[in-house]
Design an enzyme around this catalytic site. Structure first.
Site, PDB file in Angstrom:
ATOM      1  N   GLU B  61       0.721  -0.926  -0.211  1.00  0.00           N
ATOM      2  CA  GLU B  61       0.175  -0.202   0.148  1.00  0.00           C
ATOM      3  C   GLU B  61       0.960   1.307  -0.154  1.00  0.00           C
ATOM      4  OE1 GLU B  61      -0.704  -2.709   2.285  1.00  0.00           O
ATOM      5  OE2 GLU B  61      -1.473  -3.627   1.199  1.00  0.00           O
ATOM      6  N   MET B 311      16.494  -3.933  -0.853  1.00  0.00           N
ATOM      7  CA  MET B 311      15.619  -3.139  -0.024  1.00  0.00           C
ATOM      8  C   MET B 311      15.100  -2.551  -1.557  1.00  0.00           C
ATOM      9  SD  MET B 311      14.112  -5.617   1.988  1.00  0.00           S
ATOM     10  CE  MET B 311      12.533  -4.223   2.460  1.00  0.00           C
ATOM     11  N   GLY B 312      13.885  -2.096  -2.317  1.00  0.00           N
ATOM     12  CA  GLY B 312      13.567  -0.647  -3.099  1.00  0.00           C
ATOM     13  C   GLY B 312      14.025  -1.263  -4.816  1.00  0.00           C
ATOM     14  N   GLU B 313      15.102  -1.859  -4.915  1.00  0.00           N
ATOM     15  CA  GLU B 313      14.701  -2.377  -6.083  1.00  0.00           C
ATOM     16  C   GLU B 313      14.241  -3.235  -6.961  1.00  0.00           C
ATOM     17  OE1 GLU B 313      19.507  -2.100  -6.679  1.00  0.00           O
ATOM     18  OE2 GLU B 313      19.015  -3.966  -5.753  1.00  0.00           O
ATOM     19  N   ASN B 337       1.724  -7.100  -6.268  1.00  0.00           N
ATOM     20  CA  ASN B 337       1.483  -6.340  -7.856  1.00  0.00           C
ATOM     21  C   ASN B 337       2.406  -6.785  -8.468  1.00  0.00           C
ATOM     22  OD1 ASN B 337       0.949  -4.078  -9.479  1.00  0.00           O
ATOM     23  ND2 ASN B 337       1.792  -2.901  -7.749  1.00  0.00           N
TER      24      ASN B 337
END
Lengths: 424, 424
Positions: B61, B311-313, B337
């Protein structure tokens, strides 16, 4: 030692099992009948009669075993087949199909004394277990008495395999006692081998559900039904077969959407369990549908939904529809026999939960004969598209029929194993 | 009255909640940080600062809210955004993405006193809840203080709706207190309306996850990564993204099969939760795979599996692969997603459990951009087919990209609602 511990636990659980049986009987009174059989007090078979024992848990496995049993009766006329099951619906079906041509009783609970009584009374020469459900004391009883055990059409879903692995002290010795495991697919075979089944005992025979024969009488019945259901309006027909609690709501939501686009469409809705017929009828009514019952014999042209509340007719319904949805798949039941509609050459729709039919569903989906739908909207969209597009419909039907035809042969491979077991 | 009862139950449950928090902290120490915030002791925001409060349960989210928050910052420069979440991973992600440009804290537990403190300290003018997770006292607190509540990108799966219906005495008044519900799909909207959301408050805006922007910097990063991963051998690359416990086994089983047909293939495996990185690495090793870690910076050409432990890649990884499998779908999590790989125009594979993405998955599957696979064998067969058939691969990619492009626009519809709420 783990089996002793298991047996003690089983004895301790018997009060609970009896309460559950009573509770089930309160919903379906046939659970209260012949309960002594569950403790091994089954009808005796004369001691000089040779017996092949086939165990089918419930309706699905019982239906799958029909061609096998018919072939066994032909091949081994001196043997008598004993068919056991666990559920009253399975029992009903076995009695209807075989009449007096086989012996039939419930399988005994897996306590040492019940198992002993069972063997003493029916003294099988060979045990064939359909698909799944292995009981440690039962298998051990076969081993002790030198009765070969064949697991036919063996399947083991990923999650069942995980469950078994947790009790590997108990499961491993049992798996080693199996004489032959005829697995439905390579995936199943790998999982059986990981649980301890001997490599030499393992083979992949394929799924005998593909060896379904649709005879002329059945074809004729379907043609008559189809004409009746289509009516003068030539209505498109959607069959929703073997639905479970929670699925009917989704089907009806989708059906309302389909009706808004194709007003004349008829839904034939067949719940899996007879005890739900009345509930499902009420649900249809509360959704504003006009409902009729198949058991009434006639069909009014103004019906929206025909409730399939008869037993043993479903196979012919698959030949009397334009699209077949097969249930147990929108809820996590793992699917029901999707090969039956395929054998009729009908486009198939399914929910996503297909873990009891992964191989057949892969073949059908990849061929284009079956579509997996995840929501009411998705089901509705697919139905509308298929009903409106004649070419797509016949292409899907041809694909599903091709898959059904190409995958026959498991029955003969299985019968070869039976030959080996009987003649050894 | 039902809310009073609910609050009492919540207070009684607090010891249990604290024990669960400690237990989680034992696996992921960040759960032990800032726990006072969960009781409403959050950092104060100066009283003259106007605040828009956005609540995102967790990472999914939070990521979905990024374009919304950036747009809000641009549109309403005099307001400051407060972003709350429930999980440490969500918190990490929010801090990394927004740095100091937003306020951030955990959401308070839903007891009247914690909720009061929370409102007193952060005094929002508007509350935007992302997707799901409605708390009765929190919503009531907004209502009492005349703070409009928008449920953005609202979704409600069939089973959640059933759960809510069981507590309709509590849920119905809460649903009526929502100022606007911007539902992802018509199905969601129907379910919200059945739970009591006012008809005038309901609209279908679509899914803002489609309003994803892949900028030039990201594209460049992906291109560099892809070149590095392909290596001189020009290896085919399969990405397995956001996998959960129980999925990695299936992925690795499929990967072994794929490798047996296409020896040079590389698997980039990205578990959803950082606390599982080590376990998954061990699992790969026990499956005989040569494993490297993305965090090491370099990649050896002999690797079988690259573990995505950064993280975040992930978003850039989707641009650096030939096929993207999206996890949370082979186990009953409901999917993650699938729009991100679609926006990159990559062929997508998924397991069958997609209940959090039914509409997007229907669009993607029906367009031909995504395939649902139910078993390791099925995954392997699909990967091999897609990797071997260049035309199929580019067709699938084009279809998924088309769906991603065609469905943009939800963000603007949502911003219109925010305008109404702020300017009313």
């Amino acid at each position: 030692m783990p089996r002793l511990f298991y047996s003690i636990l089983f004895y301790l659980a018997i009060p609970v099992i009896l309460i559950r049986l009573l509770w089930r009987a309160s919903k379906n009174p046939s659970y209260a009948c012949r309960w002594v059989e569950r403790f091994g007090f089954v009808p005796r078979i004369p001691i000089d009669q040779k017996v092949i024992w086939i165990h089918s848990v419930s309706v699905g496995e019982a239906l799958a075993s029909v061609p096998l049993i018919k072939a066994l009766q032909e091949r081994y006329p001196t043997y008598r087949c004993l068919v056991t099951c666990m559920t009253p619906t399975g029992s009903e079906r076995i009695k209807t199909i075989f009449l007096k041509s086989v012996e039939h009783c419930y399988l005994a609970y897996d306590t040492p004394d019940a198992v002993s009584r069972f063997f003493e009374r029916v003294h099988p020469s060979l045990c064939i277990i359909m698909e799944t459900e292995l009981w440690p004391n039962m298998i051990n009883g076969c081993d002790k008495r030198d009765i070969p055990v064949i697991l036919a059409n063996g399947r083991l879903s990923l999650s069942s395999a995980k469950g078994y692995k947790k009790f590997s002290y108990l499961v491993r010795p049992m798996m080693r006692q199996l004489s032959w495991v005829a697995a439905q697919s390579g995936d199943d075979a790998i999982r059986f081998s990981q649980l301890g089944v001997n490599k030499e005992a393992l083979s992949v025979t394929g799924n005998i559900k593909f060896d379904l024969i649709i005879d002329e009488a059945l074809r004729e019945k379907s043609t008559v039904l189809l004409r009746e259901w289509r009516g003068p309006e030539s209505r498109p027909i959607i069959l929703a077969a073997s639905t479970h609690r929670g699925e009917d709501e989704i089907i009806l939501e989708a059906f309302a959407e389909i009706k808004s686009k194709l007003a004349s469409v008829l839904l034939v809705l067949v719940p899996r369990h007879p005890e739900r017929f009345n509930q499902v009828e009420a649900l249809c009514l509360s959704n504003g549908m006009k409902v009729g019952r198949r058991s009434s014999g006639s069909i009014e042209p103004s019906l929206d939904v025909l409730l399939g509340d008869t037993m043993g007719e479903l196979i012919s319904f698959f030949g009397s529809c334009d699209i077949a949805f097969v249930g147990g798949s929108l809820v996590p039941t793992g699917g029901h026999n999707i090969i039956e509609p395929a054998a009729w050459g009908v486009p198939i729709l399914s929910g996503p939960h297909l873990f009891n039919f992964t191989e057949a569903s892969e073949l059908l989906v990849r061929s284009g004969g079956m579509i997996i739908c995840e929501s009411a909207q998705w089901l509705a969209d697919s139905c509308i598209q298929i009903l409106k597009d004649d070419e797509l419909r016949s292409k899907m039907g041809a694909s599903s029929l091709r898959i059904a035809d190409e995958n026959r042969g498991a029955l003969n491979r299985l019968l070869d194993l039976v030959d080996q077991a009987i003649l050894r």
